[in-house]
Design a protein around this motif. Structure first.
Motif, PDB file in Angstrom:
ATOM      1  N   SER A  55       0.848  -1.186   0.000  1.00  0.00           N
ATOM      2  CA  SER A  55       0.000   0.000   0.000  1.00  0.00           C
ATOM      3  C   SER A  55       0.883   1.234   0.000  1.00  0.00           C
ATOM      4  N   LEU A  56       0.592   2.183  -0.908  1.00  0.00           N
ATOM      5  CA  LEU A  56       1.390   3.398  -1.026  1.00  0.00           C
ATOM      6  C   LEU A  56       0.479   4.617  -0.979  1.00  0.00           C
ATOM      7  N   HIS A  57       0.817   5.586  -0.094  1.00  0.00           N
ATOM      8  CA  HIS A  57       0.083   6.840   0.025  1.00  0.00           C
ATOM      9  C   HIS A  57       1.019   7.971  -0.398  1.00  0.00           C
ATOM     10  N   LEU A  58       0.632   8.733  -1.411  1.00  0.00           N
ATOM     11  CA  LEU A  58       1.402   9.872  -1.884  1.00  0.00           C
ATOM     12  C   LEU A  58       0.623  11.140  -1.576  1.00  0.00           C
ATOM     13  N   ILE A  59       1.199  12.024  -0.765  1.00  0.00           N
ATOM     14  CA  ILE A  59       0.515  13.229  -0.329  1.00  0.00           C
ATOM     15  C   ILE A  59       1.321  14.460  -0.753  1.00  0.00           C
ATOM     16  N   SER A  60       0.655  15.382  -1.453  1.00  0.00           N
ATOM     17  CA  SER A  60       1.245  16.671  -1.843  1.00  0.00           C
ATOM     18  C   SER A  60       2.489  16.513  -2.708  1.00  0.00           C
ATOM     19  N   VAL A  61       2.469  15.562  -3.625  1.00  0.00           N
ATOM     20  CA  VAL A  61       3.548  15.474  -4.611  1.00  0.00           C
ATOM     21  C   VAL A  61       3.515  16.737  -5.471  1.00  0.00           C
ATOM     22  N   SER A  62       4.684  17.317  -5.751  1.00  0.00           N
ATOM     23  CA  SER A  62       4.766  18.552  -6.518  1.00  0.00           C
ATOM     24  C   SER A  62       5.587  18.324  -7.790  1.00  0.00           C
ATOM     25  N   HIS A  63       5.725  19.385  -8.574  1.00  0.00           N
ATOM     26  CA  HIS A  63       6.525  19.272  -9.794  1.00  0.00           C
ATOM     27  C   HIS A  63       7.977  18.971  -9.471  1.00  0.00           C
ATOM     28  N   LEU A  64       8.440  19.333  -8.265  1.00  0.00           N
ATOM     29  CA  LEU A  64       9.816  19.062  -7.862  1.00  0.00           C
ATOM     30  C   LEU A  64      10.046  17.616  -7.455  1.00  0.00           C
TER      31      LEU A  64
ATOM     32  N   PRO B 282       6.621  -3.916  -7.055  1.00  0.00           N
ATOM     33  CA  PRO B 282       5.776  -4.711  -7.948  1.00  0.00           C
ATOM     34  C   PRO B 282       4.629  -5.431  -7.260  1.00  0.00           C
ATOM     35  N   PHE B 283       4.618  -5.483  -5.925  1.00  0.00           N
ATOM     36  CA  PHE B 283       3.524  -6.152  -5.227  1.00  0.00           C
ATOM     37  C   PHE B 283       2.548  -5.154  -4.620  1.00  0.00           C
ATOM     38  N   LEU B 284       2.558  -3.936  -5.156  1.00  0.00           N
ATOM     39  CA  LEU B 284       1.650  -2.890  -4.713  1.00  0.00           C
ATOM     40  C   LEU B 284       0.212  -3.259  -5.069  1.00  0.00           C
ATOM     41  N   ARG B 285      -0.678  -3.164  -4.081  1.00  0.00           N
ATOM     42  CA  ARG B 285      -2.083  -3.509  -4.311  1.00  0.00           C
ATOM     43  C   ARG B 285      -3.019  -2.327  -4.094  1.00  0.00           C
ATOM     44  N   SER B 286      -2.549  -1.283  -3.408  1.00  0.00           N
ATOM     45  CA  SER B 286      -3.382  -0.120  -3.127  1.00  0.00           C
ATOM     46  C   SER B 286      -2.557   1.145  -3.321  1.00  0.00           C
ATOM     47  N   LEU B 287      -3.118   2.127  -4.038  1.00  0.00           N
ATOM     48  CA  LEU B 287      -2.433   3.384  -4.303  1.00  0.00           C
ATOM     49  C   LEU B 287      -3.367   4.545  -3.993  1.00  0.00           C
ATOM     50  N   THR B 288      -2.904   5.467  -3.132  1.00  0.00           N
ATOM     51  CA  THR B 288      -3.667   6.665  -2.787  1.00  0.00           C
ATOM     52  C   THR B 288      -2.848   7.889  -3.150  1.00  0.00           C
ATOM     53  N   ILE B 289      -3.458   8.817  -3.880  1.00  0.00           N
ATOM     54  CA  ILE B 289      -2.820  10.067  -4.272  1.00  0.00           C
ATOM     55  C   ILE B 289      -3.719  11.199  -3.792  1.00  0.00           C
ATOM     56  N   ALA B 290      -3.183  12.098  -2.954  1.00  0.00           N
ATOM     57  CA  ALA B 290      -4.022  13.114  -2.332  1.00  0.00           C
ATOM     58  C   ALA B 290      -3.322  14.465  -2.274  1.00  0.00           C
ATOM     59  N   LYS B 291      -4.111  15.520  -2.409  1.00  0.00           N
ATOM     60  CA  LYS B 291      -3.694  16.906  -2.168  1.00  0.00           C
ATOM     61  C   LYS B 291      -2.474  17.297  -2.988  1.00  0.00           C
ATOM     62  N   CYS B 292      -2.479  16.931  -4.254  1.00  0.00           N
ATOM     63  CA  CYS B 292      -1.350  17.257  -5.129  1.00  0.00           C
ATOM     64  C   CYS B 292      -1.684  18.512  -5.931  1.00  0.00           C
ATOM     65  N   ASN B 293      -1.337  19.674  -5.410  1.00  0.00           N
ATOM     66  CA  ASN B 293      -1.565  20.926  -6.114  1.00  0.00           C
ATOM     67  C   ASN B 293      -0.678  21.008  -7.337  1.00  0.00           C
ATOM     68  N   GLY B 294      -1.252  21.442  -8.451  1.00  0.00           N
ATOM     69  CA  GLY B 294      -0.495  21.550  -9.692  1.00  0.00           C
ATOM     70  C   GLY B 294      -0.587  20.330 -10.571  1.00  0.00           C
ATOM     71  N   LEU B 295      -1.063  19.200 -10.032  1.00  0.00           N
ATOM     72  CA  LEU B 295      -1.191  17.985 -10.826  1.00  0.00           C
ATOM     73  C   LEU B 295      -2.295  18.163 -11.861  1.00  0.00           C
TER      74      LEU B 295
END
Length: 271
Positions: A161-170, A183-196
């Motif tokens: 499980s991977l949680h990505l919070i506030s990823v930016s252009h940098l 490669p065994f990732l089963r859950s992906l969360t992407i949240a609050k990414c301004n600019g995406l």
């Protein structure tokens, strides 16, 4: 103030020790107790790293930390890292729980005026019928490393499980380089990414859950995979494109103008 509230008057060193004795999830929940407790769990459970100059170097250190996470010599109260990045880039918080969930939080380095960027994730995930560790090495030989039979698999592969919070252009390029190593990732969360502006996920053979929350500049989302069971989205109406046969439960909430509208779709149909 209540004169009998002894906990309020305890020094932070003692509070850190108390938090370190809690299970990881319980320790994180203490952040909701008060403003003072908001960051205590990070100070108690995460190691601070001050000599990292780039986000790329931080990602390398995170990979190494996750590789060693299951070793016997790891202190029981060390669950992640806080990177103080130079050149005004703020900090990165990386934590991993005992249930193989990795969280990368870039929110401390969020820019006031975010630059637009696109996030492309080529997951290279293992098929869902090959989840056990005894298949991991064979899959790596078959799919990615046909000439490296002598190398054992990395513990990084155990992250599910991977949680990505506030990823930016940098930070998006560094994140894109990390994700294929799971490669065994089963859950992906992407949240609050301004600019995406656009999110493209390819070769997600084994991804079963996808969550995208509160990315205000997102315009399009593309997904390619065959095992998705659950998709949750909250934000502005965007262009969706799904490729692959997925029996999926969808929870969808979107803003239209200044109003909030939520629709539910429970479906056994193939997307």
């Amino acid at each position: 103030m209540d004169p009998n509230d002894f906990i309020r008057h305890l020094p932070d060193d003692i509070l850190h020790h108390i938090i370190s004795l809690l299970p990881f999830k319980s320790a994180v929940r203490t952040s909701f107790l008060s403003t003072h407790w908001k960051h205590l769990w990070k100070e108690a459970l995460l190691d601070s790293v001050h000599d990292v100059i780039t986000i790329e170097a931080a990602i390398t250190a995170i990979t190494s930390f996750v590789d060693d996470f299951d070793t016997r010599h790891r202190p029981r109260n060390k669950w992640g890292l806080i990177f103080e990045l130079g050149h005004g880039r703020g900090s990165l918080v990386a934590s991993i729980s005992s249930n193989s969930s990795l969280k990368l939080d870039f929110s401390a380095g969020k820019q006031e005026f975010p630059m637009p960027f696109d996030l492309f994730l080529k997951l290279n995930l293992a098929p869902p019928n090959r989840l056990s560790r005894r298949y991991m090495f064979d899959w790596l030989l078959e799919e990615n490393h046909p000439s490296q039979r002598e190398q054992p698999p990395s513990n990084t592969m155990s992250v599910k499980s991977l949680h990505l919070i506030s990823v930016s252009h940098l930070s998006n390029m560094a994140v894109s380089s990390l994700v294929p190593k799971l490669p065994f990732l089963r859950s992906l969360t992407i949240a609050k990414c301004n600019g995406l502006q656009s999110l493209q996920i390819k070769e997600a053979k084994g991804l079963r859950k996808l969550v995208v929350l509160d990315c205000p500049h997102l315009q399009s989302l593309s997904f390619e995979g065959s095992s998705l069971k659950s998709f949750r989205y909250r934000g502005n109406l965007v262009s969706f494109r799904f490729r692959g046969k997925c029996k999926t439960t969808v929870l969808f909430g979107a803003t239209v103008g200044s109003s909030w509208k939520t629709s539910w779709l429970i479906s056994d149909k193939v997307l």
